[in-house]
Design a protein around this motif. Structure first.
Motif, mmCIF file in Angstrom:
data_model
loop_
_atom_site.group_PDB
_atom_site.id
_atom_site.type_symbol
_atom_site.label_atom_id
_atom_site.label_comp_id
_atom_site.label_asym_id
_atom_site.label_seq_id
_atom_site.Cartn_x
_atom_site.Cartn_y
_atom_site.Cartn_z
ATOM 1 N N SER A 53 16.030 -23.911 8.328
ATOM 2 C CA SER A 53 17.369 -23.939 8.924
ATOM 3 C C SER A 53 17.243 -23.855 10.445
ATOM 4 O O SER A 53 16.287 -23.281 10.979
ATOM 5 N N ASN A 54 18.194 -24.438 11.131
ATOM 6 C CA ASN A 54 18.181 -24.388 12.597
ATOM 7 C C ASN A 54 18.236 -22.948 13.101
ATOM 8 O O ASN A 54 17.629 -22.613 14.114
ATOM 9 N N PHE A 55 18.958 -22.109 12.388
ATOM 10 C CA PHE A 55 19.081 -20.711 12.790
ATOM 11 C C PHE A 55 17.721 -20.017 12.752
ATOM 12 O O PHE A 55 17.319 -19.361 13.708
ATOM 13 N N SER A 56 17.003 -20.159 11.639
ATOM 14 C CA SER A 56 15.685 -19.519 11.530
ATOM 15 C C SER A 56 14.705 -20.121 12.538
ATOM 16 O O SER A 56 13.880 -19.403 13.112
ATOM 17 N N LYS A 57 14.808 -21.407 12.767
ATOM 18 C CA LYS A 57 13.938 -22.042 13.777
ATOM 19 C C LYS A 57 14.230 -21.478 15.169
ATOM 20 O O LYS A 57 13.325 -21.296 15.974
ATOM 21 N N ALA A 58 15.506 -21.214 15.461
ATOM 22 C CA ALA A 58 15.871 -20.628 16.758
ATOM 23 C C ALA A 58 15.314 -19.207 16.882
ATOM 24 O O ALA A 58 14.860 -18.808 17.958
ATOM 25 N N LEU A 59 15.329 -18.456 15.780
ATOM 26 C CA LEU A 59 14.737 -17.107 15.801
ATOM 27 C C LEU A 59 13.251 -17.189 16.103
ATOM 28 O O LEU A 59 12.723 -16.439 16.938
ATOM 29 N N VAL A 60 12.561 -18.114 15.432
ATOM 30 C CA VAL A 60 11.123 -18.285 15.659
ATOM 31 C C VAL A 60 10.862 -18.689 17.105
ATOM 32 O O VAL A 60 9.920 -18.194 17.743
ATOM 33 N N MET A 61 11.702 -19.552 17.651
ATOM 34 C CA MET A 61 11.535 -19.968 19.042
ATOM 35 C C MET A 61 11.671 -18.763 19.985
ATOM 36 O O MET A 61 10.886 -18.616 20.928
ATOM 37 N N ASP A 62 12.634 -17.881 19.725
ATOM 38 C CA ASP A 62 12.787 -16.674 20.538
ATOM 39 C C ASP A 62 11.560 -15.780 20.419
ATOM 40 O O ASP A 62 11.097 -15.207 21.408
ATOM 41 N N LEU A 63 11.024 -15.666 19.207
ATOM 42 C CA LEU A 63 9.831 -14.840 19.007
ATOM 43 C C LEU A 63 8.620 -15.456 19.711
ATOM 44 O O LEU A 63 7.812 -14.744 20.313
ATOM 45 N N ARG A 64 8.504 -16.781 19.674
ATOM 46 C CA ARG A 64 7.381 -17.453 20.362
ATOM 47 C C ARG A 64 7.501 -17.312 21.881
ATOM 48 O O ARG A 64 6.495 -17.132 22.574
ATOM 49 N N THR A 65 8.718 -17.392 22.397
ATOM 50 C CA THR A 65 8.927 -17.195 23.834
ATOM 51 C C THR A 65 8.527 -15.777 24.216
ATOM 52 O O THR A 65 7.859 -15.565 25.236
ATOM 53 N N SER A 66 8.901 -14.812 23.392
ATOM 54 C CA SER A 66 8.517 -13.421 23.636
ATOM 55 C C SER A 66 7.003 -13.272 23.593
ATOM 56 O O SER A 66 6.411 -12.589 24.428
#
Length: 147
Positions: A53-66
């Motif tokens: 889902s786009n939502f879970s992908k956005a969460l992963v993107m935030d975690l990768r940025t962190s």
């Protein structure tokens, strides 16, 4: 199988907790522990029912940025600390306004307003302008005549 919408919310809670814990570790100069925690959380979300889902992908993107902000203590202090804190707060509340992808957290009345706005801007007749405010009463000037 778990409900995908419910799974997304579980991912949100897990991501928020991981960001909070990773920030606490990095604040104590344990960047390695913070990186391990974030990598485990990314793997957990990517293995979840709602991973695509786009939502879970956005969460992963935030975690990768962190995760990227933990490359050095200097990078963490100048950018990562604030980013992680902001995202942790954002994902801790189900409906929040301060996210890159605001649509994920907007629903209900905000969605209705957005739909009305789209309807007004896509070929519909624009609403009439509001009437002008009433004019103040004209003052009466009194003059005295002396004679």
């Amino acid at each position: 199988a778990p409900d995908p919408d419910l799974d997304q919310q579980r991912n949100r809670v897990v991501a928020a907790a991981a960001l909070k814990q990773a920030k606490a570790l990095a604040d104590k100069r344990n960047r390695a522990g913070a990186k391990t925690l974030l990598n485990e959380t990314i793997a957990s979300i990517e293995g979840s029912v709602s991973a695509q889902s786009n939502f879970s992908k956005a969460l992963v993107m935030d975690l990768r940025t962190s995760l990227g902000s933990l490359q050095s203590q200097n990078a963490y202090r100048s950018h990562g600390q604030k980013f992680m804190s902001s995202k942790e707060q954002t994902h801790s509340v189900q409906r929040s306004n301060f996210v890159d992808s605001q649509d994920y957290y907007q629903g209900g009345s905000k969605a209705k307003i957005r739909e009305k706005s789209k309807a007004l801007t896509h070929g519909a007749v624009p609403p009439p302008p509001p009437p002008p405010p009433p004019s103040p009463p004209t003052p009466t000037l009194f003059t005295s005549s002396q004679g």
